[in-house]
Write a protein that holds these residues in place. Structure first.
Motif, PDB file in Angstrom:
ATOM      1  N   HIS A  81       0.836  -1.198   0.000  1.00  0.00           N
ATOM      2  CA  HIS A  81       0.000   0.000   0.000  1.00  0.00           C
ATOM      3  C   HIS A  81       0.869   1.246   0.000  1.00  0.00           C
ATOM      4  O   HIS A  81       1.920   1.292   0.631  1.00  0.00           O
ATOM      5  CB  HIS A  81      -0.933  -0.009   1.214  1.00  0.00           C
ATOM      6  CG  HIS A  81      -1.896  -1.148   1.188  1.00  0.00           C
ATOM      7  ND1 HIS A  81      -3.081  -1.100   0.505  1.00  0.00           N
ATOM      8  CD2 HIS A  81      -1.820  -2.390   1.723  1.00  0.00           C
ATOM      9  CE1 HIS A  81      -3.707  -2.247   0.631  1.00  0.00           C
ATOM     10  NE2 HIS A  81      -2.955  -3.059   1.361  1.00  0.00           N
ATOM     11  N   HIS A  82       0.429   2.244  -0.735  1.00  0.00           N
ATOM     12  CA  HIS A  82       1.149   3.505  -0.868  1.00  0.00           C
ATOM     13  C   HIS A  82       0.138   4.630  -0.660  1.00  0.00           C
ATOM     14  O   HIS A  82      -0.860   4.701  -1.363  1.00  0.00           O
ATOM     15  CB  HIS A  82       1.760   3.591  -2.269  1.00  0.00           C
ATOM     16  CG  HIS A  82       2.643   4.758  -2.496  1.00  0.00           C
ATOM     17  ND1 HIS A  82       2.168   6.016  -2.752  1.00  0.00           N
ATOM     18  CD2 HIS A  82       3.991   4.860  -2.516  1.00  0.00           C
ATOM     19  CE1 HIS A  82       3.187   6.841  -2.922  1.00  0.00           C
ATOM     20  NE2 HIS A  82       4.304   6.162  -2.787  1.00  0.00           N
ATOM     21  N   THR A  83       0.369   5.481   0.325  1.00  0.00           N
ATOM     22  CA  THR A  83      -0.526   6.599   0.595  1.00  0.00           C
ATOM     23  C   THR A  83       0.101   7.888   0.085  1.00  0.00           C
ATOM     24  O   THR A  83       1.303   8.096   0.217  1.00  0.00           O
ATOM     25  CB  THR A  83      -0.792   6.715   2.109  1.00  0.00           C
ATOM     26  OG1 THR A  83      -1.319   5.475   2.571  1.00  0.00           O
ATOM     27  CG2 THR A  83      -1.797   7.808   2.404  1.00  0.00           C
ATOM     28  N   ASP A  84      -0.725   8.731  -0.470  1.00  0.00           N
ATOM     29  CA  ASP A  84      -0.263  10.021  -0.989  1.00  0.00           C
ATOM     30  C   ASP A  84      -0.039  10.976   0.176  1.00  0.00           C
ATOM     31  O   ASP A  84      -0.896  11.781   0.510  1.00  0.00           O
ATOM     32  CB  ASP A  84      -1.271  10.595  -1.976  1.00  0.00           C
ATOM     33  CG  ASP A  84      -0.837  11.926  -2.545  1.00  0.00           C
ATOM     34  OD1 ASP A  84       0.329  12.317  -2.343  1.00  0.00           O
ATOM     35  OD2 ASP A  84      -1.663  12.580  -3.201  1.00  0.00           O
ATOM     36  N   ASP A  85       1.125  10.891   0.780  1.00  0.00           N
ATOM     37  CA  ASP A  85       1.434  11.757   1.914  1.00  0.00           C
ATOM     38  C   ASP A  85       2.005  13.108   1.470  1.00  0.00           C
ATOM     39  O   ASP A  85       2.250  13.984   2.283  1.00  0.00           O
ATOM     40  CB  ASP A  85       2.388  11.073   2.885  1.00  0.00           C
ATOM     41  CG  ASP A  85       3.651  10.561   2.225  1.00  0.00           C
ATOM     42  OD1 ASP A  85       3.813  10.733   1.003  1.00  0.00           O
ATOM     43  OD2 ASP A  85       4.485   9.967   2.938  1.00  0.00           O
ATOM     44  N   LYS A  86       2.176  13.283   0.154  1.00  0.00           N
ATOM     45  CA  LYS A  86       2.682  14.554  -0.375  1.00  0.00           C
ATOM     46  C   LYS A  86       1.555  15.481  -0.814  1.00  0.00           C
ATOM     47  O   LYS A  86       1.803  16.628  -1.157  1.00  0.00           O
ATOM     48  CB  LYS A  86       3.632  14.303  -1.555  1.00  0.00           C
ATOM     49  CG  LYS A  86       4.885  13.557  -1.156  1.00  0.00           C
ATOM     50  CD  LYS A  86       5.760  13.314  -2.359  1.00  0.00           C
ATOM     51  CE  LYS A  86       6.984  12.501  -1.971  1.00  0.00           C
ATOM     52  NZ  LYS A  86       7.794  12.142  -3.139  1.00  0.00           N
ATOM     53  N   GLY A  87       0.323  14.982  -0.829  1.00  0.00           N
ATOM     54  CA  GLY A  87      -0.815  15.802  -1.211  1.00  0.00           C
ATOM     55  C   GLY A  87      -0.806  16.225  -2.668  1.00  0.00           C
ATOM     56  O   GLY A  87      -1.036  17.389  -2.979  1.00  0.00           O
ATOM     57  N   HIS A  88      -0.553  15.295  -3.578  1.00  0.00           N
ATOM     58  CA  HIS A  88      -0.545  15.605  -5.007  1.00  0.00           C
ATOM     59  C   HIS A  88      -1.891  16.188  -5.427  1.00  0.00           C
ATOM     60  O   HIS A  88      -2.941  15.756  -4.960  1.00  0.00           O
ATOM     61  CB  HIS A  88      -0.253  14.344  -5.820  1.00  0.00           C
ATOM     62  CG  HIS A  88       1.129  13.832  -5.608  1.00  0.00           C
ATOM     63  ND1 HIS A  88       1.416  12.886  -4.659  1.00  0.00           N
ATOM     64  CD2 HIS A  88       2.294  14.143  -6.205  1.00  0.00           C
ATOM     65  CE1 HIS A  88       2.714  12.626  -4.692  1.00  0.00           C
ATOM     66  NE2 HIS A  88       3.273  13.381  -5.618  1.00  0.00           N
ATOM     67  N   LYS A  89      -1.858  17.124  -6.341  1.00  0.00           N
ATOM     68  CA  LYS A  89      -3.080  17.784  -6.803  1.00  0.00           C
ATOM     69  C   LYS A  89      -3.725  17.047  -7.975  1.00  0.00           C
ATOM     70  O   LYS A  89      -4.918  17.169  -8.196  1.00  0.00           O
ATOM     71  CB  LYS A  89      -2.780  19.223  -7.189  1.00  0.00           C
ATOM     72  CG  LYS A  89      -2.209  20.030  -6.036  1.00  0.00           C
ATOM     73  CD  LYS A  89      -2.708  21.436  -6.046  1.00  0.00           C
ATOM     74  CE  LYS A  89      -2.085  22.266  -4.969  1.00  0.00           C
ATOM     75  NZ  LYS A  89      -2.512  21.973  -3.643  1.00  0.00           N
ATOM     76  N   THR A  90      -2.927  16.283  -8.737  1.00  0.00           N
ATOM     77  CA  THR A  90      -3.475  15.560  -9.885  1.00  0.00           C
ATOM     78  C   THR A  90      -3.115  14.077  -9.809  1.00  0.00           C
ATOM     79  O   THR A  90      -2.126  13.692  -9.179  1.00  0.00           O
ATOM     80  CB  THR A  90      -2.950  16.115 -11.233  1.00  0.00           C
ATOM     81  OG1 THR A  90      -1.561  15.831 -11.340  1.00  0.00           O
ATOM     82  CG2 THR A  90      -3.200  17.611 -11.362  1.00  0.00           C
ATOM     83  N   ILE A  91      -3.912  13.284 -10.486  1.00  0.00           N
ATOM     84  CA  ILE A  91      -3.641  11.848 -10.561  1.00  0.00           C
ATOM     85  C   ILE A  91      -2.359  11.617 -11.348  1.00  0.00           C
ATOM     86  O   ILE A  91      -1.582  10.714 -11.026  1.00  0.00           O
ATOM     87  CB  ILE A  91      -4.849  11.116 -11.169  1.00  0.00           C
ATOM     88  CG1 ILE A  91      -6.023  11.220 -10.185  1.00  0.00           C
ATOM     89  CG2 ILE A  91      -4.527   9.670 -11.492  1.00  0.00           C
ATOM     90  CD1 ILE A  91      -7.354  10.800 -10.722  1.00  0.00           C
ATOM     91  N   GLU A  92      -2.101  12.452 -12.350  1.00  0.00           N
ATOM     92  CA  GLU A  92      -0.873  12.326 -13.134  1.00  0.00           C
ATOM     93  C   GLU A  92       0.365  12.463 -12.252  1.00  0.00           C
ATOM     94  O   GLU A  92       1.301  11.664 -12.357  1.00  0.00           O
ATOM     95  CB  GLU A  92      -0.837  13.394 -14.246  1.00  0.00           C
ATOM     96  CG  GLU A  92      -1.783  13.139 -15.396  1.00  0.00           C
ATOM     97  CD  GLU A  92      -3.217  13.625 -15.154  1.00  0.00           C
ATOM     98  OE1 GLU A  92      -4.019  13.546 -16.078  1.00  0.00           O
ATOM     99  OE2 GLU A  92      -3.535  14.066 -14.036  1.00  0.00           O
TER     100      GLU A  92
END
Length: 104
Positions: free
Chosen positions: A73-84
């Motif tokens: 599992h990988h969580t977006d802990d950087k808060g990316h704004k886009t799926i890209e």
């Protein structure tokens, strides 16, 4: 749909656990297919704007990587704004940790 060095990410037409699913089940590294490996990215909501898929939810996106039959599992802990942007990050994590780095 969305391409990186490990392949193309596609939108799955059905929600899984109440979230939209973007997936890549045909991962290639250096022209070789990593059989059975896959990446799934889950988001609660998204919006297409100027050709980008904006993440439109308060809960962070998450990813499931299946590598050699094991789930990671990988969580977006950087808060990316886009799926890209998030797929770029997940692709780099896959390559650097599971392919070129430590083995699962």
């Amino acid at each position: 749909m969305i391409k990186t060095s490990i392949g193309e990410l596609k939108l799955f037409p059905i929600k899984e656990n109440g979230k939209f699913v973007f997936y890549n089940d045909f991962i290639t590294i250096n022209g070789k297919v990593s059989k059975g490996d896959q990446v799934k990215i889950f988001v609660e909501a998204y919006e297409i704007q100027d050709g980008k898929h904006l993440i439109k939810s308060k809960q962070a996106a998450s990813a499931l990587l299946v590598v050699r039959g094991k789930e990671h599992h990988h969580t977006d802990d950087k808060g990316h704004k886009t799926i890209e942007e998030y797929y770029d990050d997940v692709s780099e994590a896959y390559k650097n940790h599971f392919y070129f780095g430590a083995k699962a």
